[in-house]
Scaffold this motif. Sequence first.
Motif, PDB file in Angstrom:
ATOM      1  N   ALA A  52      30.172  37.766   5.171  1.00  0.00           N
ATOM      2  CA  ALA A  52      31.254  37.313   5.285  1.00  0.00           C
ATOM      3  C   ALA A  52      31.595  36.224   6.678  1.00  0.00           C
ATOM      4  O   ALA A  52      32.714  35.510   6.732  1.00  0.00           O
ATOM      5  CB  ALA A  52      32.387  38.395   5.464  1.00  0.00           C
ATOM      6  N   PHE A  99      31.655  38.084   9.685  1.00  0.00           N
ATOM      7  CA  PHE A  99      32.245  38.518  10.865  1.00  0.00           C
ATOM      8  C   PHE A  99      31.099  39.125  11.794  1.00  0.00           C
ATOM      9  O   PHE A  99      31.473  39.369  12.957  1.00  0.00           O
ATOM     10  CB  PHE A  99      32.842  39.942  10.277  1.00  0.00           C
ATOM     11  N   PRO A 136      34.246  32.622   9.331  1.00  0.00           N
ATOM     12  CA  PRO A 136      34.644  33.312   8.277  1.00  0.00           C
ATOM     13  C   PRO A 136      35.879  32.770   7.693  1.00  0.00           C
ATOM     14  O   PRO A 136      35.864  32.642   6.327  1.00  0.00           O
ATOM     15  CB  PRO A 136      34.907  34.746   8.665  1.00  0.00           C
ATOM     16  N   HIS A 137      36.712  31.973   8.322  1.00  0.00           N
ATOM     17  CA  HIS A 137      38.246  31.701   7.585  1.00  0.00           C
ATOM     18  C   HIS A 137      37.578  30.512   6.889  1.00  0.00           C
ATOM     19  O   HIS A 137      38.686  29.895   6.423  1.00  0.00           O
ATOM     20  CB  HIS A 137      38.979  31.608   8.632  1.00  0.00           C
ATOM     21  N   ILE A 160      35.749  32.711   0.899  1.00  0.00           N
ATOM     22  CA  ILE A 160      35.338  33.960   0.119  1.00  0.00           C
ATOM     23  C   ILE A 160      36.621  34.755   0.074  1.00  0.00           C
ATOM     24  O   ILE A 160      37.437  34.763   1.038  1.00  0.00           O
ATOM     25  CB  ILE A 160      34.321  34.717   1.079  1.00  0.00           C
ATOM     26  N   GLY A 161      36.365  35.568  -1.073  1.00  0.00           N
ATOM     27  CA  GLY A 161      37.541  36.644  -1.141  1.00  0.00           C
ATOM     28  C   GLY A 161      37.103  38.010  -1.032  1.00  0.00           C
ATOM     29  O   GLY A 161      35.697  38.271  -0.965  1.00  0.00           O
ATOM     30  N   MET A 162      37.622  38.786  -0.211  1.00  0.00           N
ATOM     31  CA  MET A 162      37.075  40.002   0.153  1.00  0.00           C
ATOM     32  C   MET A 162      38.081  41.414  -0.371  1.00  0.00           C
ATOM     33  O   MET A 162      39.217  41.020   0.080  1.00  0.00           O
ATOM     34  CB  MET A 162      36.783  39.912   1.382  1.00  0.00           C
TER      35      MET A 162
END
Lengths: 347, 271, 294
Positions: free
Chosen positions: A35, A37, A57-58, A62-64
């Motif tokens: 991700a 982080f 990350p932004h 990606i979806g989480m």
Amino acid sequence: MKAVDDVSLRVAPGSFVSLLGPSGSGKTTTLNLIAGFITPTSGDLLIDGVSVSAIPPHKRNIGMVFQAYALFPHMTVSQNVGYPLKMRTKLSATERQDRIVEALKLVRLAGLADRFPAQLSGGQQQRVAMARALVSSPRLLLMDEPLGALDKGLREDLQLEIKEIHSKLGSTIIYVTHDQTEALTMSDFLVVMRNAKIEQIGPPQAVYENPDSVFVASFLGTANLLPLGVVGMSADRLTGRLANGEMITIPTQSASSFSSGDAACLLIRPEDVKLSPCNSGKGLSPGLRAKLVDTMFHGDHSRVTLDLAGAKFTVQLHPAQIAEFNGSGDVFISWSAERARLIPADR
Amino acid sequence: MHKTSHSFALGTSVALILAYLIFPIIVVVGISFNATTALRFPPNGWSLRWYEQLFSSSEWTGSFLISLQVGTLTMILSVLIGVPAAFALSRYKPPGRKLINALLLSALIAPPVVRALSTYLFYVPLGLNNTIIGLAIAHSVGGIPFVVINTVAGLRSFDTTLERAAIIHGAHPFIAVITITLKVIFPSIMVGAIFAFMQSLQELLISIFVLGTLGSPLAVKMWEGVRVGVDPTIAAASSMLVVLAAVVFGIVALAKLATDARGSARAGAGE
Amino acid sequence: MTVQEIDQRIRSRLVIKYNPRSFIVFLLLFPACAWMAFFYITPIAMLVYNSLAEDGLSILSKTVANPVYRSVFATTLEIGAASTLGCLLLGYPVAYALTVSRGALRGILLIIVGLPYWLDYVVRSFSWMVLLGQRGLINNFLLYIGVIDKPIQIMYTFLSVCIGMVQILLPIMILTLFAAMLRIDRRLMTAAAIHGAPPWKAFRTVFFPLSLPGVYAASLLVFISSLGFYITSALLGSPKESMISQSITLLAATLLKWSDASALSLVLLAITMAIVIVYDRVFSIDDLWGGKDA
């Protein structure tokens, strides 16, 4: 102390990969690395062939889905689901609304758009979290033990729904769980992790039937492990000595290379064992003699615990078969040779 | 959990103590309705004249306006300065944190006369005496600790996974803080802001020293009333402040109920 | 070396020195620190400097040696101690009641505790006059039922000052104790009960000891706050009960003897800091509003 130690992984697009392991094995850390982080101290991360290590990350698209859902409490379901669209795209409000409606339909929450998260049940919150993760059609979906807080029946329902969504959308999913049943039922590929390292990778059935280590064998399902010392090897068979001195011969398997003197374990799954009582007159062959210790009823099957050469041995039977065994006494056990596997003993 | 006799003993003593706490409020409100000019309780007859006096007197309304201006400025300054500091202290744990905590706490309990005197003398070359902004700055020194304390408390109970959820779905970390964190901990910040406002309203000595001839905030006006000669108008003014406080408490309580109904994002809203 | 290479070298140096994270912390914290340093610490420091600069330390001996001021300081500490004790005795049960109550009751109790804070100090003192004065409610009542035949002197005494101050400081004591008591795991009391302890014993051996850190912290806060009081002692006490802030205000605002006022302020500040330091040595100051820093 490394949280993740020399992990190398290649994931094919569109596949469902589970990171499976006990707590502290590094699976959530790996997910957080993907991700973005956490930054790795060395190594690189490539998505679609492009290095994303330098991308925050932004921006990774990606979806989480998080374990505690992490829904924004001050926003409605609709606003929660629409958040990624607001942040990532320049769509108009109506266009966003269309996508939100689609996403909610996908997770079967069509009527709840104006509720607040606190007004929803756990299962519903989970679905909202999924809708939010999927709404902007991300190339990668990360899921961190999303079903951990739900009760069994709901978990199984949602597992099916997640699989359906997966086949519908064709997205790549990386799924973290400590529940091996979940991993076995849902994944295209399993990555078994332990102590910050990868123990084994492979399709669920392959890993279940051909574990590389005692750990993987025991972690996935119940494992009967008979310790034996390798005595001799020939082209197509291997001779070993069991703990109680008995000799046993098994056909050699491809890839496992043992030499005389090695310590190994013979893995037999409970469902592959045949039992017959000793007093039935007809012994099984080849057969080993064991002592019946306990029987437990599990609903759709029964489990019988035996004492085989001093070691605990579990056998799975259809409940109707229990009647043959009257609670104690000796039994004969045997198994089909191809179903047993030889694994190196734990170092 | 307790024997009934214990609960009874606790309950009665607490009730008595609370009566002691509330007693001045009852007396003051009673005096404010007194028909005569004496500060008598129970009142000699009931009248609203002092409230009329309060709202019609230009001195009192002037005082109220000054208090309002100073209080609002104090509140704004305290929030603008205190909220970022609270983030820094609770998220990043910088070195010297203990010292900063001690500094903030000391501002709350420092003897008012020391603060008043030192601020006045300090303001002379700066020309900040006799200005609304000067007083507001001085009051913000007492307001910032309230904002920091409450914001830190709000951040402590905030689930940072929410920020991660925002970030991974496209929000720049700073935007995530603005759209998610600040909105969720807003009640805590608001409580701090209210305390900052109210302590400015209450503050007496610094106002006396610093605001000299410009006019008197409410607290000063009431203090002067002692010297100049009192009538129940000051009781009416005090009662209004208490009513204001009660209204504010009511709003805060309602806001808290509203956010509790929306709840936090933690799993387990019942299944 | 090409321009690009030089440029690259400079950039890499900048990147190493510029740690984005500490820059953010600095940006967030700097306004608060600078603000407090400039508008709070500096004025006080200047006050201290000025009072020492004029006649050096002799100004201190002039004020501290002066028996009048000595007795005022002593009185201040006495009143502070008595008020703190009173607050503790009255505040502990209320804080406990707050801890064990829940929902609406707790909310109501909190409002009742918080409301008096907003009542102006001057006006409050009038209400005590109403109660404690020669023709006040208590005296009238006692005369009426015949226990006494002339009014007793309650106002303008040490007692009346303490009554007034405790009523003002009580909410601070209650709320600080309450915050500390919330941290105590209530299940410990249940465990004590299961193991046979009657409620009072469970309280005495489990709850009370665990609440002591909160008691110390709250007492410190209340005591130090009480040192700065002026209005209550001025209105409710006789000149014998004068507190040091009254003297300082008198010197500064009325008599315009700045250096004397500064010197006394310095001593007051020193006493306050000494108390805090002693407290820190004995009990150790945690995050007073948050317990151990998480």
